[in-house]
Enzyme design. Structure first.
Site, PDB file in Angstrom:
ATOM      1  N   LYS A  86       0.829  -1.214   0.000  1.00  0.00           N
ATOM      2  CA  LYS A  86       0.000   0.000   0.000  1.00  0.00           C
ATOM      3  C   LYS A  86       0.860   1.260   0.000  1.00  0.00           C
ATOM      4  O   LYS A  86       0.546   2.219  -0.676  1.00  0.00           O
ATOM      5  CB  LYS A  86      -0.901   0.006   1.236  1.00  0.00           C
ATOM      6  N   LYS A 108      13.532  -0.897   0.076  1.00  0.00           N
ATOM      7  CA  LYS A 108      12.104  -0.673   0.329  1.00  0.00           C
ATOM      8  C   LYS A 108      11.881   0.822   0.493  1.00  0.00           C
ATOM      9  O   LYS A 108      12.307   1.421   1.482  1.00  0.00           O
ATOM     10  CB  LYS A 108      11.660  -1.447   1.585  1.00  0.00           C
ATOM     11  N   ASP A 130       1.173  -9.886  10.359  1.00  0.00           N
ATOM     12  CA  ASP A 130       0.904  -9.905   8.918  1.00  0.00           C
ATOM     13  C   ASP A 130       1.612 -11.088   8.259  1.00  0.00           C
ATOM     14  O   ASP A 130       2.165 -10.967   7.167  1.00  0.00           O
ATOM     15  CB  ASP A 130       1.353  -8.565   8.306  1.00  0.00           C
TER      16      ASP A 130
END
Ligand code: ADP
Ligand code: MG
Length: 333
Positions: free
Chosen positions: A42, A61, A157
Site C-alpha cells: 500500500k 524498500k 501480517d
C-alpha cells in the site's frame, strides 16, 4: 533474569534505533536495477539495487512518510527497530542501511532472490511445494516467529507474500519480511485493533480476535501460521469466501474443510498441526515452541530412530513414495 523492556509507546511501537539515518542521495551510492519492481504494498515499493562500492545486491524498500495525510515516520522507525532487534535471528531479513529523503525513507535490505513463497503456493502442483518442503520451511518460519515472540514482538501480517526465499534455484531458506504491522506486546497492557493496525491486515490470514477487535497477542500470529500451513500444503486459502463478509464469517465460525482432495495424501499429523492452531480462543492455540515440537515437524531420521529403537538391526529405510500430482491447480484467490 528479566530482560529490560525496550522503549515502546502505548501502541506497541518501538522508537529507538541504532542504525544511522543517511541523508545523502540514495542514487549516489546505489544503482537501482531498472525494470520490474520486486514488490509493492500500500505504501511501499521494493526495488532491486546494487551498492556501488561493493557490487552487492540489495532490496530497497521505499516508504512514503505521509500516508492518508498522516505522518508515519514513527512507524517506519519502528520497522527499523524491529529489524535491528531481529538481526540475531537468521530467519528474519537483514537490514543493511537506512536513507531518508524529503518524502520517503529507504530501508536497504538483504536481497531474497527466491521471492515470495506465494508463488509456490499458487503454482500448479508440479511446481508447488512438496510436503517435505513445507515441513522444512514451516520449521524455519516457526524458528523466526518463536524468536520474535520470545522478544514480545508480534508480526501480525504473516502471509505468503511476507515470507521470502533466499534462493530460487534450489529451494532456499526463508526470510520473514514486512514488520509494518508488527507490534510489541507486553503483559501490562492490552493491544487492540483500535491502535490502527488491522485495517490493513490480510483478512484471509487474520485471527478471529483481529476481526472482533479483541486483544492481540503472540497467539494472533499462531492462527496465521495455521492458515499458512494449510495454504502451503494445498494452494487453497481455507477461509476465503465470495466477499469480505463471507470470509469474515468463515473465520469467526472456523468454517474450514479438511476433506479437500489436496489434503488426501498429506500426513495426518499435518492436519493435527493445523487444528492445534485454528482454534477460536487464543490461549488454547499451540505456541511457536510447541509447534516446533509437534510430531509433524520432527525430522524423518528421528521418527525412524524412535520407531526402530526396539529393533537391534535397522531395516533399510523405505523411501517415501512421491504423491501423484493432481491435474488442476486449486487456486481460489
Ligand atoms: P509492504 O509493507 O508494502 O507489504 P513488504 O516489506 O512486504 O512491503 O515488501 C513488498 C514486497 O516486496 C514483498 O512482498 C516482496 O515481494 C518484495 N520484497 C520485500 N523485501 C524483499 C527482499 N528483501 N528481497 C526481495 N524481495 C523483497
Ligand atoms: Mg508485505
Amino acid at each position: 533474569g528479566q530482560a529490560a523492556e525496550p522503549n515502546q509507546n502505548r501502541c506497541g511501537l518501538l522508537s529507538e534505533i541504532k542504525t544511522p539515518i543517511k541523508n545523502e542521495l540514495f542514487t549516489d551510492h546505489y544503482t537501482i536495477i531498472p525494470g520490474k519492481e520486486l514488490g509493492r504494498g500500500k505504501f511501499a515499493v521494493v526495488r532491486k539495487c546494487v551498492e556501488k562500492c561493493t557490487g552487492q545486491e540489495y532490496a530497497a524498500k521505499f516508504m512514503r512518510k505521509r500516508r492518508k495525510g498522516q505522518d508515519c515516520r514513527l512507524e517506519i522507525i519502528h520497522e527499523v527497530a524491529v529489524l535491528e532487534l531481529a538481526t540475531a535471528s537468521q530467519r528474519v531479513v537483514n537490514l543493511h542501511q537506512v536513507y531518508e529523503m524529503a518524502a520517503e525513507m529507504v530501508l536497504v535490505l538483504q536481497f531474497a532472490a527466491g521471492g515470495e513463497i506465494f508463488n509456490q503456493c499458487v503454482a500448479e502442483r508440479d511446481e508447488a511445494f512438496k510436503e517435505e518442503d513445507v515441513k522444512r520451511l514451516m520449521r524455519q518460519i516457526l524458528e523466526g516467529v518463536s524468536f520474535l515472540h520470545r522478544n514480545n514482538m508480534v508480526h501480525l501480517d504473516l502471509k505468503p507474500q511476507n515470507i521470502l526465499l533466499t534462493s530460487d534455484a534450489l529451494l532456499g531458506d526463508i526470510k520473514i519480511v514486512d514488520f509494518g504491522l508488527s507490534r510489541m506486546v507486553s503483559s501490562s497492557q492490552e493491544l487492540r485493533e483500535i491502535m490502527g493496525t488491522p485495517e490493513y491486515v490480510d483478512k484471509c490470514f487474520a485471527a478471529p480476535e483481529i476481526l472482533n477487535y479483541e486483544p492481540i497477542s503472540t497467539a494472533t500470529d499462531m492462527w496465521s501460521i495455521g492458515v499458512l500451513a494449510y495454504v502451503m500444503l494445498t494452494g487453497i486459502s481455507p477461509f476465503l469466501g465470495e466477499d469480505k463478509q463471507e470470509t469474515f464469517l468463515n473465520i469467526s465460525q472456523i468454517n474450514i474443510s479438511y476433506q479437500e482432495e489436496e489434503l488426501e495424501h498429506v500426513d495426518q499429523a499435518a492436519i493435527t498441526f493445523i487444528k492445534a492452531l485454528l482454534i477460536k480462543e487464543p490461549q488454547n492455540r499451540a505456541t511457536a515452541e510447541e509447534c516446533l515440537q509437534h510430531q509433524w515437524l520432527q525430522p524423518k531420521e528421528k521418527k525412524e530412530a524412535e520407531a526402530t529403537t526396539a529393533v537391534k538391526e535397522t531395516i533399510s529405510p523405505t523411501k517415501c513414495p512421491s504423491e501423484p500430482a493432481s491435474p488442476e491447480s486449486p487456486i481460489r484467490e
